[in-house]
Design an enzyme around this catalytic site. Structure first.
Site, mmCIF file in Angstrom:
data_model
loop_
_atom_site.group_PDB
_atom_site.id
_atom_site.type_symbol
_atom_site.label_atom_id
_atom_site.label_comp_id
_atom_site.label_asym_id
_atom_site.label_seq_id
_atom_site.Cartn_x
_atom_site.Cartn_y
_atom_site.Cartn_z
ATOM 1 N N LYS A 56 1.064 -1.234 0.155
ATOM 2 C CA LYS A 56 0.047 -0.013 0.171
ATOM 3 C C LYS A 56 0.780 1.111 0.174
ATOM 4 C CE LYS A 56 -3.866 -2.511 2.266
ATOM 5 N NZ LYS A 56 -4.447 -2.905 3.418
ATOM 6 N N GLN A 100 -4.945 -1.704 9.735
ATOM 7 C CA GLN A 100 -4.794 -2.999 8.911
ATOM 8 C C GLN A 100 -5.413 -4.210 9.761
ATOM 9 O OE1 GLN A 100 -3.482 -3.298 5.926
ATOM 10 N NE2 GLN A 100 -3.715 -5.726 5.955
ATOM 11 N N ASP A 123 -11.308 2.039 3.651
ATOM 12 C CA ASP A 123 -11.421 0.851 3.513
ATOM 13 C C ASP A 123 -12.673 0.191 3.202
ATOM 14 O OD1 ASP A 123 -9.041 -1.207 3.506
ATOM 15 O OD2 ASP A 123 -8.932 -0.847 5.769
HETATM 16 N N1 GUN Z 1 -6.451 -7.334 5.797
HETATM 17 C C1 GUN Z 1 -6.765 -7.995 4.786
HETATM 18 N N2 GUN Z 1 -7.376 -7.284 3.840
HETATM 19 C C2 GUN Z 1 -7.558 -6.036 4.178
HETATM 20 C C3 GUN Z 1 -8.096 -4.939 3.783
HETATM 21 O O1 GUN Z 1 -8.433 -4.797 2.699
HETATM 22 N N3 GUN Z 1 -7.872 -3.818 4.533
HETATM 23 C C4 GUN Z 1 -7.537 -3.836 5.926
HETATM 24 N N4 GUN Z 1 -7.374 -2.602 6.783
HETATM 25 N N5 GUN Z 1 -7.101 -4.950 6.381
HETATM 26 C C5 GUN Z 1 -7.115 -5.961 5.427
#
Ligand code: GUN
Length: 298
Positions: A56, A100, A123
């Site tokens: 990211k 996350q 998200d």
């Molecule tokens: N863990 C697995 N996929 C995601 C996601 O798309 N966003 C976040 N914040 N955590 C995750």
């Protein structure tokens, strides 16, 4: 007779999305605005989470989005985490906030997600955004299912009037994917079945599906025998399988037994290189929307 499916190339489409975001960010800056900013919070040292957060951050750098990652120890209390989030909610220089997942087991993920200002929830996990998605209102959309919808559109694979079976009912992927696919708008109009670990006879459903979206987190769950000839298969699985022959010691496999499913499918996503890169690309899109206050104007 051997079948060669068309490949749904998420690596390629994700790079097109990032190019588009980079151009839009440049226009945004040229108009005198500051760069969009994504604030990431990583709690603990989950190895896969570190990899995802790294991807990211790299994508942010590539498209001109500022990013900062706060790393907190896995002993952090939920109260302290929420206080940090509150500071970010009140910080006008932060456009998007991403915590996350997964969080350490002493925390309640929903309570943490609910503490994020829904207007910064890039998200798309906050109940306000999920609720608005279900009633067709502007919202941040969860990045993985939004990425799947983008892939389908890119390849002109309309879900309209198709029977789509979604395997997996998670809040992050399966459930929002099923909502997006079944809504009566330009990208949806599918007849959607959601299957999960309580489904009695999975094959009964998948074998009649024109499109199967698999997000169960079970390597090799779907085999060619479970798929109708000519079906479109989207594999969201990202499972680490120990493999001492690789440098990392593992390899990534999806939820489909690729070779046997490829014998039946008309279109298929590879793993890696299918849905995975789209998640990050859609996050870039959401963060730019947040900077522009395009979803929730002041
Ligand atoms: N863990 C697995 N996929 C995601 C996601 O798309 N966003 C976040 N914040 N955590 C995750």
């Amino acid at each position: 007779m051997s079948n060669t499916p068309n490949i749904i190339d998420g690596l390629h489409v994700a790079s097109l999305v990032r190019d588009e975001v980079r151009c839009d960010v440049n226009d945004w800056l040229a108009a005198g605005n500051r760069p969009p900013k994504l604030q990431v919070i990583l709690v603990g040292a989950n190895q896969a989470s570190k990899v995802y957060v790294g991807a990211k951050t790299r994508a942010c750098n590539e498209v001109g989005i500022e990013s900062e990652t706060i790393v907190l120890p896995d002993t952090t209390s939920e109260k302290i985490l929420k206080e940090r989030i509150q500071e970010l909610n009140n910080d006008d220089s932060v456009d998007g906030i991403l915590v996350q997942l997964p969080l350490p087991s002493h925390m309640t993920p929903l309570a943490v997600i609910e503490s994020i200002d829904y207007r910064k929830d890039v998200d798309g996990f906050h109940p306000m955004n999920v609720g608005r998605l279900t009633i067709g209102q502007p919202c941040y959309r969860s990045c993985t299912p939004a990425g799947i919808m983008h892939l389908l559109k890119h390849y002109s694979l309309s879900p309209r009037s198709k029977h789509v079976v979604v395997v997996g009912a998670s809040n992050i992927v399966g459930s929002p994917a099923a909502i997006m696919l079944s809504r009566e708008n330009d990208e949806g109009k599918a007849t959607t079945t959601i299957c999960h670990k309580y489904t009695k006879d999975l094959t009964l459903h998948t074998i009649s599906a024109d499109m199967v979206i698999v997000a169960a987190g079970v390597p090799g769950l779907i085999t060619g025998q479970m798929i109708k000839e000519g079906a479109i298969v989207v594999d969201v699985g990202m499972n680490r399988i120990p493999d001492p022959t690789t440098e990392r010691g593992y390899r990534l496999v999806g939820d489909c037994d690729y070779d046997s499913v490829a014998e039946k499918a008309s279109w298929i996503t590879p793993v890696p290189g299918g849905v995975g890169p789209m998640t990050v690309a859609m996050l870039m899109k959401n963060t730019l929307l947040a900077a522009k206050k395009a979803v929730y104007p002041d």
